[in-house]
Design a protein around this motif. Sequence first.
Motif, PDB file in Angstrom:
ATOM      1  N   SER A  43      25.186  20.536  20.849  1.00 27.50           N
ATOM      2  CA  SER A  43      23.700  20.633  20.608  1.00 27.50           C
ATOM      3  C   SER A  43      23.621  22.072  21.018  1.00 27.50           C
ATOM      4  O   SER A  43      24.372  22.885  21.202  1.00 27.50           O
ATOM      5  N   SER A  44      22.081  22.364  20.647  1.00 28.02           N
ATOM      6  CA  SER A  44      21.830  24.001  20.706  1.00 28.02           C
ATOM      7  C   SER A  44      20.421  23.898  21.603  1.00 28.02           C
ATOM      8  O   SER A  44      19.542  23.057  21.547  1.00 28.02           O
ATOM      9  N   LEU A  87      30.605  27.625  24.903  1.00 32.12           N
ATOM     10  CA  LEU A  87      29.474  28.019  24.625  1.00 32.12           C
ATOM     11  C   LEU A  87      29.507  29.141  23.585  1.00 32.12           C
ATOM     12  O   LEU A  87      30.573  29.899  23.644  1.00 32.12           O
ATOM     13  N   LYS A  88      28.591  29.360  22.726  1.00 31.53           N
ATOM     14  CA  LYS A  88      28.303  30.361  21.842  1.00 31.53           C
ATOM     15  C   LYS A  88      26.852  30.570  21.689  1.00 31.53           C
ATOM     16  O   LYS A  88      26.246  29.833  21.349  1.00 31.53           O
ATOM     17  N   LEU A 117      21.978  29.088  22.125  1.00 36.17           N
ATOM     18  CA  LEU A 117      23.044  28.912  22.886  1.00 36.17           C
ATOM     19  C   LEU A 117      23.631  27.363  22.352  1.00 36.17           C
ATOM     20  O   LEU A 117      22.973  26.501  22.569  1.00 36.17           O
ATOM     21  N   HIS A 118      24.880  27.409  21.650  1.00 36.67           N
ATOM     22  CA  HIS A 118      25.333  26.145  21.140  1.00 36.67           C
ATOM     23  C   HIS A 118      26.278  25.797  22.116  1.00 36.67           C
ATOM     24  O   HIS A 118      27.238  26.481  22.599  1.00 36.67           O
ATOM     25  N   ILE A 119      26.204  24.588  22.441  1.00 32.56           N
ATOM     26  CA  ILE A 119      27.216  23.873  23.308  1.00 32.56           C
ATOM     27  C   ILE A 119      28.053  22.863  22.509  1.00 32.56           C
ATOM     28  O   ILE A 119      27.648  21.812  22.109  1.00 32.56           O
ATOM     29  N   THR A 120      29.305  23.244  22.471  1.00 28.63           N
ATOM     30  CA  THR A 120      30.130  22.388  21.319  1.00 28.63           C
ATOM     31  C   THR A 120      31.116  21.614  22.187  1.00 28.63           C
ATOM     32  O   THR A 120      31.654  21.930  23.299  1.00 28.63           O
ATOM     33  N   ALA A 121      31.008  20.092  21.975  1.00 31.40           N
ATOM     34  CA  ALA A 121      31.763  19.187  22.757  1.00 31.40           C
ATOM     35  C   ALA A 121      31.607  19.329  24.132  1.00 31.40           C
ATOM     36  O   ALA A 121      32.584  19.519  24.915  1.00 31.40           O
ATOM     37  N   ALA A 123      11.758  29.865  31.571  1.00 31.35           N
ATOM     38  CA  ALA A 123      11.745  28.814  32.255  1.00 31.35           C
ATOM     39  C   ALA A 123      13.113  28.025  32.331  1.00 31.35           C
ATOM     40  O   ALA A 123      13.187  27.307  33.353  1.00 31.35           O
ATOM     41  N   GLY A 124      13.857  28.102  31.385  1.00 31.89           N
ATOM     42  CA  GLY A 124      15.014  27.530  31.553  1.00 31.89           C
ATOM     43  C   GLY A 124      15.047  25.999  30.897  1.00 31.89           C
ATOM     44  O   GLY A 124      14.074  25.601  30.445  1.00 31.89           O
ATOM     45  N   THR A 125      16.362  25.716  30.378  1.00 30.33           N
ATOM     46  CA  THR A 125      16.541  24.501  29.866  1.00 30.33           C
ATOM     47  C   THR A 125      17.910  23.727  30.549  1.00 30.33           C
ATOM     48  O   THR A 125      18.661  23.937  30.914  1.00 30.33           O
ATOM     49  N   THR A 126      17.155  22.633  31.217  1.00 30.57           N
ATOM     50  CA  THR A 126      18.371  21.602  31.924  1.00 30.57           C
ATOM     51  C   THR A 126      19.124  20.970  31.270  1.00 30.57           C
ATOM     52  O   THR A 126      18.423  19.998  30.589  1.00 30.57           O
TER      53      THR A 126
END
Lengths: 113, 116
Positions: free
Chosen positions: A19-20, A62-63, A73-77, A105-108
Amino acid sequence: EDQVTQSPEALRLQEGESSSLNCSYTVSGLRGLFWYRQDPGKGPEFLFTLYSAGEEKEKERLKATLTKKESFLHITAPKPEDSATYLCAVQAKRASNDYKLSFGAGTTVTVRA
Amino acid sequence: DGGITQSPKYLFRKEGQNVTLSCEQNLNHDAMYWYRQDPGQGLRLIYYSQIVNDFQKGDIAEGYSVSREKKESFPLTVTSAQKNPTAFYLCASSIFVIRGVSQPQHFGDGTRLSIL
């Protein structure tokens, strides 16, 4: 005034489900965009700095990418250990001795096994 | 190991009391910062210092005071004038630039302040 908006506020993922995260910003000239990871009860841990549109940085799963108006910010697998709050901050081009950051404020992110 | 040390980890304040939060760094960084973090909000800058014996107000300085007598130390005092002090306080430090490239701030692990 610099503005930084992160979305979504919270993200629940299954392990392996990529997801991103989005960070939209408004600044009068970008000096740098910074991504941090924050675990509960801890201080933010530096991940990446991006300086110009088109730039990409990678670290493990992370990319981070940057355009003129937003960063992703892409999180792969993802794995459960990727669960954290991800913070985005921008530094605007101002006086040479002004290096203040403006934070979103951030993403949890919660990754379930 | 180089890093930023904040103490105490938890702090309780009584009505009318001033409390001081400690921040020490051994990274040889010129700049130091204090932020406040509240649930659902981004980090907000309280005070920052770019050099010893000099500091500037951030966005929410009212009710707080700081000093910078040594490069390594930047204590924050939460005074009785701060009416809503319950929050997570974070200290950070940085070098400004290296070869013209802006450098990240590095953070301590915070102090959680609560009201008794």
